[in-house]
Design a protein around this motif. Sequence first.
Motif: not given
Length: 416
Positions: A200-203, A206-213, A348-352, A379-384
């Motif tokens: 998802i992130l790479e597609a 986005k650089t960061i995922g904020v994990v809620t669950d 604060r970092t400004g990352h997506s 992210p990880c490349v191609d989600g692998i």
Amino acid sequence: MDSLPPNLTINGSRLWQSLMDMATIGATPKGGVCRLALTDLDKEGRDLFVRWCEEAGCTVTVDRIGNIFARRPGRDPDLPPVLMGSHLDTQPTGGRFDGVYGVLAGLEVIRSLNDLNYETDAPVEVAVWTNEEGTRFAPSMVASGVFAGEFDLEYGLSRADMDGRTVGEELARIGYAGDAPVGNRPLTAYFEAHIEQGPILEAEGKTIGVVTDAQGQRWYEITLTGQEAHAGPTPMARRKDALVGAARVVEAVNRIGFTHQPGACATVGLMQIHPNSRNVIPGRVFFTVDFRHPDDAVLARMDAELRAEVARIAAETMLDAEMEQIFYYAPVRFEESCVAAVRKGVERTGHSWRDMVSGAGHDACYVARVAPTAMVFIPCVDGISHNEVEDATPEWCAAGCEVLLLAVLEKAVRKG
């Protein structure tokens, strides 16, 4: 935290080099890592981590199920620590980032605080959790589960691999049967950084995922028993072919996963056929089933459907069926203030970034039962992931570590 100095950052090059150095331990020909829990290679990885932590001025302790804790002191030793961490064990054909990224990002946070001579109020720690993967010793995340009180210590130490070697025996053999109690220690917060293990992130760029669950999981072990017989003289109608029954259950598992979209995942990942001879009808098949869903009610319906399908298929194929659920945890909602600390750090970092639900299990899912917890995804490349080609970029790794640092300081530094 708004008064932090502007130069408070991490050393991304050092983090990357640490990841690459650790990846040489158990390196595979295709560029991945095989470092199964409590093997000699796991010991080598643990030893390197401990050495790095001691060189960074940390005090290292090991508990009775082999979890490692490296502590950087704070101004107030009476405050519960802010803990970071993940795991060093891998899949048989694992990658260079799953688990180890969260451990070494935590170490980089400590190293960077040392570089800047920055003192936190609460102590800051990094943990290595034993046997997160569950590949050699089922179930997965057993040591963080003992830490959180989900399993008792005796259960955790008694888990055995396919050769009958137990967690307790192997901890003693490699020198990581510690004497510290497991769990029952207060934490201010726990943060775990990890590769997403999905696309998802790479597609989405986005650089960061904020994990809620995190999704709930149910693991099963199923044995279907029929009758071994000669592949030539035995008529089709008289066969009790355990593999035919297993194949039908595999198809049913896949169908259950598709039925409960969106969100459901259903997998048969391991199968053992007896006697495994080309001209003998299989008399016994052992296999595993992995169900996941973020809604516990849906997960329960998937469970009921699997049980009904196994019973129906066994009757139709004239087989005996044994089915055991060996692992379960309900979906996890991470603690609001810790999730907010991650969001504040990424802003604060400004990352997506984006909010997201973890499709995989992590030690954070158990720690969340006893401490405020959140996760940071990159992210990880191609989600692998769970694959030797698993990959991430130095920039992603550095970005996640920057967010981890700021989230930790949000909890480890007093306001005002």
